[in-house]
Design a protein around this motif. Structure first.
Motif, PDB file in Angstrom:
ATOM      1  N   ASP A 215       0.775  -1.112  -0.186  1.00 13.54           N
ATOM      2  CA  ASP A 215      -0.063  -0.143   0.039  1.00 13.54           C
ATOM      3  C   ASP A 215       0.835   1.107   0.050  1.00 13.54           C
ATOM      4  O   ASP A 215       0.219   2.433   0.149  1.00 13.54           O
ATOM      5  CB  ASP A 215      -0.947   0.018   1.152  1.00 13.54           C
ATOM      6  CG  ASP A 215      -0.120  -0.158   2.563  1.00 13.54           C
ATOM      7  OD1 ASP A 215       1.085  -0.025   2.539  1.00 13.54           O
ATOM      8  OD2 ASP A 215      -0.871  -0.259   3.582  1.00 13.54           O
ATOM      9  N   SER A 217       2.608   2.366   2.465  1.00 12.05           N
ATOM     10  CA  SER A 217       2.780   2.971   3.776  1.00 12.05           C
ATOM     11  C   SER A 217       4.283   3.304   4.152  1.00 12.05           C
ATOM     12  O   SER A 217       4.167   4.050   5.124  1.00 12.05           O
ATOM     13  CB  SER A 217       1.774   2.307   4.530  1.00 12.05           C
ATOM     14  OG  SER A 217       2.369   1.062   4.887  1.00 12.05           O
ATOM     15  N   SER A 222       3.344   2.296  -3.836  1.00  8.60           N
ATOM     16  CA  SER A 222       2.774   0.950  -3.504  1.00  8.60           C
ATOM     17  C   SER A 222       3.173   0.078  -4.439  1.00  8.60           C
ATOM     18  O   SER A 222       3.307   0.026  -5.756  1.00  8.60           O
ATOM     19  CB  SER A 222       1.369   1.199  -3.388  1.00  8.60           C
ATOM     20  OG  SER A 222       0.806   1.743  -4.676  1.00  8.60           O
TER      21      SER A 222
END
Length: 298
Positions: A215, A217, A222
């Protein structure tokens, strides 16, 4: 007398606890069986793509010399290729790199050597050498063949025993990792514990676990990077703190393993084009990267 010492050698080898003891005992008793200024035993090491060569230091202690590569022009290689006893009585201009130091440092000019055979497979070599004006007799050659047969049999049995012990320890480590994975739910605790167990249980230089940043993060992109989430030892901890990452399908075995969902193995990373040379792990000689696959996804 020499046959009596040969029998003593056979008895002592049967009591040796490991391969190093086998080699040390043989080399330590050799001069009492066959006159020699120098004795050398080389053991084939497939992982190093060469031979580990053993010598005795001034105090009689066993030392391992830098590995001889199979590709080098050495007497060890010749013995392994020809699979027969070789006698050489004029080493002054020897073309073999492993013999030159004997000639230059010890005045060696006479040598007999034999391969160590396990069936049709060469598992090593043994050589004895002496100085100028010395000639080995047919009895010396026969004794060396006897010693090589005893040594090869002992090494073969010892290597098999150590392989079984190593395999048993690895299976035990695998069971421990499975148990830990089922009882420790926090990944921040689980992953560091797993890499340390794997490193210790499998006798590795280093172990690490990368996870795909799906994702973005962790990296802000990503699906592009595999991020190191746990690494063994201080180098591993430093790399985790530095947010070490490798690009998927990039120039690394980890990236390729993730992209192709296939194991990547190199026994000699020096010849591996897609090996990432990590300055934190300068002594890496071989590497395996295994994809972690769950429900068909890496």
């Amino acid at each position: 007398r020499r046959l009596a010492v040969l029998n003593q050698l056979s008895e002592r080898l049967g009591q040796a606890e490991n391969i190093e003891d086998v080699v040390s005992i043989t080399m330590g008793m050799m001069d009492n069986i066959i006159p020699c200024k120098v004795c050398s035993v080389a053991i084939h090491n497939p992982e190093a793509e060469g031979y580990l060569v053993y010598d005795l230091d001034e105090n009689g202690g066993l030392t391992a010399l830098p590995a001889l590569l199979i590709s080098e022009k050495t007497m060890v290689r010749r013995l392994a290729e020809e699979k027969r006893l070789i006698a050489d009585y004029n080493l002054e201009d020897t073309p073999y790199t492993d013999i030159r130091a004997w000639v230059e440092d010890d005045g060696i000019n006479t040598l007999i050597g034999s391969p160590l055979m396990s069936g049709e497979k060469v598992i090593g070599t043994i050589m004895v050498a002496n100085q100028r004006d010395f000639t080995y007799s047919l009895q010396d050659e026969a004794l060396l063949l006897s010693i090589s047969s005893i040594l090869a049999s002992t090494l073969d049995n010892r290597q098999l025993f150590e392989q079984i012990q190593r395999r048993s320890a690895q299976l035990e480590t695998s069971a421990e990792v499975s148990r830990i994975a089922s009882t420790m739910l926090d990944p921040n605790e689980l992953l560091p514990e797993v890499v340390e167990r794997i490193k210790t249980g499998f006798g590795l230089y280093y172990a690490g676990i990368f996870l795909l940043d799906e994702d973005g993060s962790l990296t802000g992109e990503s699906g592009r990077w595999a991020v190191l989430r746990a690494g063994s030892g201080e180098p591993g901890r430093q790399m985790v703190a530095n947010q070490h990452k490798l690009e998927i399908a990039g120039a690394s075995m980890v990236g390729k393993a993730v992209a192709e969902a296939k194991a990547q193995i190199s026994l000699n990373v020096g010849t591996q084009a897609d090996f990432f040379r990590n300055p934190a792990l300068p002594d890496t000689k071989s590497e395996i990267a295994l994809p972690l696959v769950s429900r068909g996804r890496v």
